[in-house]
Scaffold this motif. Structure first.
Motif, PDB file in Angstrom:
ATOM      1  N   UNK A   1       0.824  -1.213   0.000  1.00 33.68           N
ATOM      2  CA  UNK A   1       0.000   0.000   0.000  1.00 33.68           C
ATOM      3  C   UNK A   1       0.857   1.261   0.000  1.00 33.68           C
ATOM      4  N   UNK A   2       1.998   1.205   0.694  1.00 34.79           N
ATOM      5  CA  UNK A   2       2.861   2.385   0.815  1.00 34.79           C
ATOM      6  C   UNK A   2       4.088   2.310  -0.092  1.00 34.79           C
ATOM      7  N   UNK A   3       4.020   1.503  -1.141  1.00 33.70           N
ATOM      8  CA  UNK A   3       5.165   1.340  -2.039  1.00 33.70           C
ATOM      9  C   UNK A   3       5.511   2.652  -2.740  1.00 33.70           C
ATOM     10  N   UNK A   4       6.657   3.227  -2.372  1.00 36.27           N
ATOM     11  CA  UNK A   4       7.092   4.487  -2.977  1.00 36.27           C
ATOM     12  C   UNK A   4       7.943   4.255  -4.219  1.00 36.27           C
ATOM     13  N   UNK A   5       8.608   3.110  -4.256  1.00 37.83           N
ATOM     14  CA  UNK A   5       9.486   2.809  -5.390  1.00 37.83           C
ATOM     15  C   UNK A   5       8.692   2.367  -6.617  1.00 37.83           C
ATOM     16  N   UNK A   6       7.495   1.848  -6.388  1.00 39.08           N
ATOM     17  CA  UNK A   6       6.695   1.326  -7.490  1.00 39.08           C
ATOM     18  C   UNK A   6       5.293   1.927  -7.419  1.00 39.08           C
ATOM     19  N   UNK A   7       5.072   3.105  -7.982  1.00 42.66           N
ATOM     20  CA  UNK A   7       3.750   3.744  -7.912  1.00 42.66           C
ATOM     21  C   UNK A   7       2.654   2.932  -8.596  1.00 42.66           C
ATOM     22  N   UNK A   8       3.031   2.171  -9.640  1.00 45.24           N
ATOM     23  CA  UNK A   8       2.027   1.335 -10.314  1.00 45.24           C
ATOM     24  C   UNK A   8       1.508   0.246  -9.370  1.00 45.24           C
ATOM     25  N   UNK A   9       2.434  -0.344  -8.596  1.00 56.40           N
ATOM     26  CA  UNK A   9       2.044  -1.380  -7.637  1.00 56.40           C
ATOM     27  C   UNK A   9       1.188  -0.774  -6.527  1.00 56.40           C
ATOM     28  N   UNK A  10       1.543   0.419  -6.084  1.00 56.07           N
ATOM     29  CA  UNK A  10       0.775   1.108  -5.046  1.00 56.07           C
ATOM     30  C   UNK A  10      -0.654   1.368  -5.515  1.00 56.07           C
ATOM     31  N   UNK A  11      -0.798   1.757  -6.774  1.00 51.82           N
ATOM     32  CA  UNK A  11      -2.131   2.014  -7.329  1.00 51.82           C
ATOM     33  C   UNK A  11      -2.957   0.728  -7.376  1.00 51.82           C
ATOM     34  N   UNK A  12      -2.315  -0.386  -7.713  1.00 48.11           N
ATOM     35  CA  UNK A  12      -3.025  -1.663  -7.773  1.00 48.11           C
ATOM     36  C   UNK A  12      -3.500  -2.117  -6.388  1.00 48.11           C
ATOM     37  N   UNK A  13      -2.716  -1.763  -5.354  1.00 46.52           N
ATOM     38  CA  UNK A  13      -3.028  -2.205  -3.992  1.00 46.52           C
ATOM     39  C   UNK A  13      -4.028  -1.304  -3.286  1.00 46.52           C
ATOM     40  N   UNK A  14      -4.506  -0.254  -3.974  1.00 45.65           N
ATOM     41  CA  UNK A  14      -5.473   0.652  -3.350  1.00 45.65           C
ATOM     42  C   UNK A  14      -6.737  -0.124  -2.965  1.00 45.65           C
ATOM     43  N   UNK A  15      -7.148   0.017  -1.733  1.00 50.02           N
ATOM     44  CA  UNK A  15      -8.310  -0.720  -1.225  1.00 50.02           C
ATOM     45  C   UNK A  15      -7.919  -1.850  -0.295  1.00 50.02           C
ATOM     46  N   UNK A  16      -6.630  -2.234  -0.322  1.00 50.42           N
ATOM     47  CA  UNK A  16      -6.134  -3.273   0.582  1.00 50.42           C
ATOM     48  C   UNK A  16      -5.674  -2.607   1.871  1.00 50.42           C
ATOM     49  N   UNK A  17      -5.945  -3.215   3.000  1.00 49.21           N
ATOM     50  CA  UNK A  17      -5.574  -2.610   4.285  1.00 49.21           C
ATOM     51  C   UNK A  17      -5.232  -3.691   5.298  1.00 49.21           C
ATOM     52  N   UNK A  18      -4.360  -3.368   6.270  1.00 50.43           N
ATOM     53  CA  UNK A  18      -4.068  -4.328   7.346  1.00 50.43           C
ATOM     54  C   UNK A  18      -5.345  -4.643   8.128  1.00 50.43           C
ATOM     55  N   UNK A  19      -5.366  -5.821   8.713  1.00 52.02           N
ATOM     56  CA  UNK A  19      -6.524  -6.246   9.502  1.00 52.02           C
ATOM     57  C   UNK A  19      -6.090  -6.564  10.930  1.00 52.02           C
ATOM     58  N   UNK A  20      -6.983  -6.260  11.859  1.00 53.13           N
ATOM     59  CA  UNK A  20      -6.720  -6.552  13.262  1.00 53.13           C
ATOM     60  C   UNK A  20      -7.959  -7.221  13.856  1.00 53.13           C
TER      61      UNK A  20
END
Length: 356
Positions: free
Chosen positions: A265-284
């Motif tokens: 979600x916080x991938x700064x090196x790969x903005x394309x990967x970060x965009x794909x992961x939008x909507x995914x979040x850690x769970x507790x």
């Protein structure tokens, strides 16, 4: 000589209008209805050590509940003013305060809808809340898989070989087909010399989607096998052949899985990967989270339904407009009794669900 005095005529029943008596009887059943909900909630709450109370976990908005309490109390006061204005034949004033009550009822529902939107956004819904680490990891894998499917469908919405599909009898453009098409696209773009900027961008997006999919498969298999992410996925074929393999490798932990999600979600090196992961979040995990959500939505949901019914009754009065008269005083009084009950129920729900 004495004359017998005629006995006074007896009247049966309580000396109040039938409409008001009916409303009180109805409110008696409503009291029992909500008492069952509130009583059940108290029993569950008292009998469940570790019940979720942290507002950062339950996403309860105390400010919203407090504001709604003030809104309902003010609306109840306006109903009284409206009824009193009818009795003094100030019909325009009565209509105006009934309108204000109607507006405040809508304001209550608006604030409540904001609260509900927060619950849906964070998936604080009955049956959706993980209550232990294993359930939390499974939920992450499930959400991750849904994202991968959506991204693949967006990239490859339909099989380019539709004629071949008809000949072979294949009905669906499967995930395996989409992955194969993705690999073929990457290979084709890499082999092409003199790529345009648009093709370079397309290649980066395709490679990011391929990595996103590979990471999903790896995470899913690690969670399924209960093996730590420190063990490379490439070794899984060898591990499956070993006896008692689970005891030889460290078990996967929720912290590992959440860290992996945060990296995506916080991938700064790969903005394309970060965009794909939008909507995914850690769970507790939230212990008794599903019971909490069930009680919350059951009680506030039924209360909201009663608010909506009250708004329809106010609308009946407002539609009379200039025809409003003292003859409507009993109707307004009965509607006011109902609205005071709705207000009273919320005064019990607010501290139970929001503060205690």
């Amino acid at each position: 000589m004495t004359h017998a005095t005629a006995a006074p005529t007896l009247k049966m029943g309580i000396p109040i209008p039938n409409g008001k008596l009916g409303m009180w009887l109805f409110l008696g059943t409503e009291i029992m209805f909500f008492t069952a909900f509130i009583g059940t909630y108290i029993v569950m709450r008292m009998g469940s050590p570790g019940w979720p109370t942290d507002v950062n976990v339950t996403h309860i908005r105390i400010w919203a509940g407090g504001t709604n309490t003030f809104v309902l109390i003010l609306s109840s006061y306006f109903v009284v003013v409206s009824h009193d204005s009818l009795l003094t034949k100030k019909y325009a004033k009565a209509w105006k305060y009934m309108l204000w009550t109607f507006v405040l009822g809508f304001l209550f529902l608006g604030i409540k809808s904001i609260e509900y939107a927060g619950k849906f956004e964070h998936d604080i819904l009955p049956g959706h809340i993980p209550e232990n680490n294993r359930q939390a990891m499974n939920k992450i894998v499930e959400k991750y898989g849904e994202l991968v499917d959506r991204r693949l469908v967006a990239a490859f919405p339909k099989d380019p070989n539709e004629n071949e599909q008809k000949e072979t009898g294949k009905k669906n453009w499967t995930r395996e087909d989409q992955r194969a098409a993705l690999d073929a696209q990457i290979k084709s773009l890499k082999e092409k010399s003199g790529r345009t900027p648009a093709e370079e961008k397309q290649l980066k997006e395709a490679e990011a989607l391929s990595k996103f999919n590979s990471d999903y498969i790896s995470l899913k298999e690690h969670v399924r096998a209960d093996i730590s992410l420190t063990v490379p996925y490439e070794k899984f074929d060898e591990i499956r052949k070993e006896e008692n393999s689970r005891s030889k490798y460290p078990a996967i932990t929720l912290d590992e899985v959440n860290q992996k999600v945060e990296e995506l979600v916080d991938s700064k090196e790969d903005p394309e990967l970060k965009a794909l992961a939008y909507g995914l979040s850690p769970q507790h995990p939230i212990l008794y989270g599903n019971l909490f959500a069930s009680n919350y939505f059951l009680m506030t949901g039924f209360h909201a339904i009663h608010v909506i019914i009250g708004l329809f009754m106010f609308l009946l009065v407002l539609m009379k407009g200039s025809r409003l008269s003292i003859n409507d005083a009993l109707l307004v009084e009965n509607i006011g009794l109902y609205w005071h009950f709705v207000d009273l129920v919320w005064i019990f729900l607010f501290p139970l669900l929001y503060i205690v």
